[in-house]
Enzyme design. Structure first.
Site, short mmCIF file in Angstrom:
data_model
loop_
_atom_site.label_atom_id
_atom_site.label_comp_id
_atom_site.label_asym_id
_atom_site.label_seq_id
_atom_site.Cartn_x
_atom_site.Cartn_y
_atom_site.Cartn_z
N HIS A 61 -10.42 1.34 2.39
CA HIS A 61 -10.17 2.38 3.40
C HIS A 61 -11.34 2.29 4.37
O HIS A 61 -12.45 2.72 4.06
CB HIS A 61 -10.09 3.78 2.77
CG HIS A 61 -9.78 4.83 3.80
ND1 HIS A 61 -8.56 5.47 3.87
CD2 HIS A 61 -10.51 5.32 4.83
CE1 HIS A 61 -8.57 6.31 4.91
NE2 HIS A 61 -9.74 6.24 5.49
N HIS B 44 3.02 14.65 1.17
CA HIS B 44 2.45 15.97 0.87
C HIS B 44 3.58 16.97 1.08
O HIS B 44 4.47 16.74 1.90
CB HIS B 44 1.31 16.30 1.83
CG HIS B 44 0.11 15.43 1.70
ND1 HIS B 44 -0.89 15.67 0.76
CD2 HIS B 44 -0.27 14.31 2.36
CE1 HIS B 44 -1.81 14.73 0.88
NE2 HIS B 44 -1.46 13.89 1.83
N LYS C 109 -9.64 -0.24 -5.29
CA LYS C 109 -9.56 0.45 -4.00
C LYS C 109 -10.88 1.13 -3.68
O LYS C 109 -11.39 1.92 -4.48
CB LYS C 109 -8.43 1.48 -4.04
CG LYS C 109 -8.30 2.33 -2.79
CD LYS C 109 -7.83 1.53 -1.57
CE LYS C 109 -7.94 2.33 -0.27
NZ LYS C 109 -6.72 3.01 0.10
N HIS D 171 1.37 5.43 -1.78
CA HIS D 171 0.96 6.54 -2.64
C HIS D 171 2.20 7.10 -3.32
O HIS D 171 3.08 7.63 -2.65
CB HIS D 171 0.28 7.65 -1.81
CG HIS D 171 -0.95 7.17 -1.11
ND1 HIS D 171 -2.21 7.32 -1.65
CD2 HIS D 171 -1.11 6.50 0.06
CE1 HIS D 171 -3.10 6.78 -0.82
NE2 HIS D 171 -2.46 6.28 0.22
N LEU D 172 2.26 6.97 -4.64
CA LEU D 172 3.43 7.48 -5.37
C LEU D 172 3.14 8.83 -6.03
O LEU D 172 4.06 9.45 -6.56
CB LEU D 172 3.89 6.47 -6.43
CG LEU D 172 4.41 5.13 -5.89
CD1 LEU D 172 4.88 4.23 -7.04
CD2 LEU D 172 5.53 5.32 -4.88
N ARG D 173 1.86 9.23 -6.03
CA ARG D 173 1.48 10.53 -6.61
C ARG D 173 1.82 10.61 -8.10
O ARG D 173 1.96 9.62 -8.76
CB ARG D 173 2.13 11.70 -5.84
CG ARG D 173 2.00 11.63 -4.33
CD ARG D 173 0.57 11.70 -3.86
NE ARG D 173 0.51 11.97 -2.42
CZ ARG D 173 -0.47 11.56 -1.64
NH1 ARG D 173 -1.48 10.84 -2.13
NH2 ARG D 173 -0.48 11.85 -0.36
N LEU E 32 -4.66 9.47 8.06
CA LEU E 32 -5.97 8.84 8.20
C LEU E 32 -5.87 7.37 7.80
O LEU E 32 -5.23 7.08 6.80
CB LEU E 32 -7.01 9.56 7.32
CG LEU E 32 -7.45 10.93 7.86
CD1 LEU E 32 -8.31 11.65 6.83
CD2 LEU E 32 -8.22 10.78 9.17
N HIS F 113 -4.40 -0.43 6.24
CA HIS F 113 -3.89 0.39 7.36
C HIS F 113 -4.78 0.30 8.59
O HIS F 113 -5.34 1.30 9.03
CB HIS F 113 -3.67 1.84 6.94
CG HIS F 113 -4.72 2.45 6.06
ND1 HIS F 113 -6.05 2.48 6.40
CD2 HIS F 113 -4.64 3.07 4.86
CE1 HIS F 113 -6.73 3.08 5.44
NE2 HIS F 113 -5.90 3.44 4.48
N ASN G 37 -5.47 7.23 -5.95
CA ASN G 37 -6.18 8.48 -5.61
C ASN G 37 -5.46 9.72 -6.15
O ASN G 37 -5.10 10.62 -5.41
CB ASN G 37 -6.45 8.58 -4.10
CG ASN G 37 -5.19 8.64 -3.25
OD1 ASN G 37 -4.16 8.11 -3.63
ND2 ASN G 37 -5.29 9.29 -2.10
N ASP H 257 1.47 2.73 3.49
CA ASP H 257 0.61 3.92 3.31
C ASP H 257 1.45 5.18 3.26
O ASP H 257 0.99 6.26 3.64
CB ASP H 257 -0.47 4.03 4.40
CG ASP H 257 -1.61 4.94 3.98
OD1 ASP H 257 -1.73 5.22 2.77
OD2 ASP H 257 -2.36 5.40 4.86
N ALA I 287 -3.82 15.03 5.35
CA ALA I 287 -3.53 13.78 6.07
C ALA I 287 -2.52 12.97 5.27
O ALA I 287 -2.67 12.84 4.05
CB ALA I 287 -4.81 12.98 6.24
N HIS J 158 0.86 -1.20 0.00
CA HIS J 158 0.00 0.00 0.00
C HIS J 158 0.89 1.24 0.00
O HIS J 158 1.48 1.58 1.02
CB HIS J 158 -0.89 0.00 1.25
CG HIS J 158 -1.85 1.16 1.31
ND1 HIS J 158 -3.17 0.99 1.66
CD2 HIS J 158 -1.70 2.48 1.07
CE1 HIS J 158 -3.77 2.17 1.63
NE2 HIS J 158 -2.89 3.10 1.28
O1 DOR Z 1 -3.25 9.74 5.66
C1 DOR Z 1 -3.66 9.40 4.55
N1 DOR Z 1 -3.15 9.92 3.41
N2 DOR Z 1 -4.63 8.48 4.48
C2 DOR Z 1 -5.21 8.17 3.33
O2 DOR Z 1 -6.09 7.37 3.36
C3 DOR Z 1 -4.82 8.85 2.08
C4 DOR Z 1 -3.48 9.37 2.15
C5 DOR Z 1 -3.16 10.35 1.04
O3 DOR Z 1 -3.40 10.03 -0.12
O4 DOR Z 1 -2.62 11.42 1.35
ZN ZN Z 2 -3.37 5.10 1.63
#
Ligand code: DOR
Ligand code: ZN
Length: 344
Positions: free
Chosen positions: A135, A250, A98, A15-17, A218, A173, A41, A246, A262, A13
């Site tokens: 989630h 940011h 997802k 997030h590579l953006r 989150l 998570h 996402n 996870d 988050a 899990h």
């Molecule tokens: O803390 C989080 N950040 N929880 C998530 O479910 C999404 C993630 C994000 O994409 O920033």
């Molecule tokens: Zn996530």
């Protein structure tokens, strides 16, 4: 000097953006892990196999590392069709869907408003064996933010499981003793990922000496008793629990804000942080099952054959990492010393 050799881990899990952030963060994940389940996402979200093909190309360019294999996910919406699920399953590189309840977290506004609207897609997933990654938080504003996972189990997950008893589900998570108990009491088609922050920190970390936005994610960090339950689950060696960072980068500005995002970035030292948590439990012998075996076994993929070595060598995590735009990225445990180092 103490060393630990394990089969190269995977991150189930992350997030590579996209764009500049992708170029900066993806190499960290590729350096540690053989494979990673990449979250969809983005804005707009990765809702189709066609969008996933384009995204996977951008990831491969960004990592520039032949050894690393990104495993893709599609973002489930109220409108995801059974045909798209069949295409996804045939694609071989899309490994899961997802579920973001609409409004639950970052870029979830296109998420699912009512899971019953997804019945056709879920039936196709149950049929094809494509897992649903969840989630697991309700979004109703009247529900206390610390109770959202538990309420989700009762109101959404249990009924979903009863309606689709063979559907493979990864409860992502997990943060509570309730989630651990739920996973342990269900069939082998239900697994769970656990992050480094939920193993190493409890909710006091958000308020230590002042508000700590870099410890905000989150689902939010929970009480110590829940952290203990997660540590126990992860270090038990039980096949249902596996590594999913996870890692969710940011920019500093977007975290240190009147309404901060988050997400905790952990890809810079992910396996080292898990090793720290397992060492604290005297359970380093269970790290390999959690990090390298249970995930591929759940997904029905082969285990990696290569190994990596961790050395017990303290190093200081940087205060931040530069991003091209002049922005910076503050990593988990910024400025702190960590005792393990991945040396190859
Ligand atoms: O803390 C989080 N950040 N929880 C998530 O479910 C999404 C993630 C994000 O994409 O920033
Ligand atoms: Zn996530």
């Amino acid at each position: 000097m103490k060393q630990l050799q394990i089969t190269r881990p995977d991150d189930w899990h992350v997030h590579l953006r996209d764009n500049d952030m992708l170029n900066h963060v993806a190499p960290f994940t590729a350096q540690q892990f053989a494979r990673a389940i990449v979250m969809p996402n983005l804005q707009p979200p990765v809702t189709t196999v066609k969008l996933a093909v384009e995204y996977v190309d951008r990831i491969i360019n960004a990592v520039n590392n032949d050894r690393f294999e990104p495993l893709m996910t599609l973002y489930l919406t109220d409108d995801t069709s059974a045909e798209e699920i069949i295409l996804a399953e045939k694609s071989c590189f899309v490994k899961a869907l997802k579920l973001y309840p609409a409004g639950a977290t970052t870029n979830s506004s296109a998420g699912v408003t009512d899971i019953r609207k997804c019945d056709a897609a879920l039936a196709a997933m149950e049929e094809t064996g494509l897992p649903l990654l969840v989630h697991g938080e309700v979004t109703a504003p009247e529900v206390d933010v610390f109770d959202r996972e538990k309420v989700f189990i009762d109101q959404v997950l249990m009924p979903l499981m009863n309606r689709f008893p063979k559907l493979k589900i990864v409860f992502e998570h997990i943060t509570t003793a309730d989630a651990v108990e739920f996973v342990l009491n269900t069939g082998l088609n239900i697994g769970a990922t656990i992050t480094p922050q939920h193993l190493l920190l409890n909710r006091n970390a958000i308020f230590k000496g002042g508000l700590r936005p870099h410890n905000y994610c989150l689902p939010v960090l929970k009480r110590e008793q829940h952290r203990q339950a997660l540590l126990h689950a992860a270090t038990s060696g039980h096949r249902k629990f596996f590594l999913g960072t996870d890692s969710a980068p940011h920019t500093r500005d977007n975290k240190e804000s009147g309404c901060g995002c988050a997400g905790i970035f952990s890809a810079h030292a992910a396996i080292e942080m898990y090793a720290t948590a397992f060492e604290q439990q005297n359970a380093l012998d269970k790290l390999e099952a959690f990090a390298s075996f249970n995930g591929p076994d759940f997904y029905g993929l082969s285990r990696n054959t290569e190994t990596v070595t961790l050395e017990r060598t303290p190093w200081v995590i940087p205060d931040d990492y530069p991003l091209a735009s002049g922005e910076t990225l503050v990593p988990m445990m910024a400025g702190e010393t960590i005792n393990w180092k991945l040396i190859q």
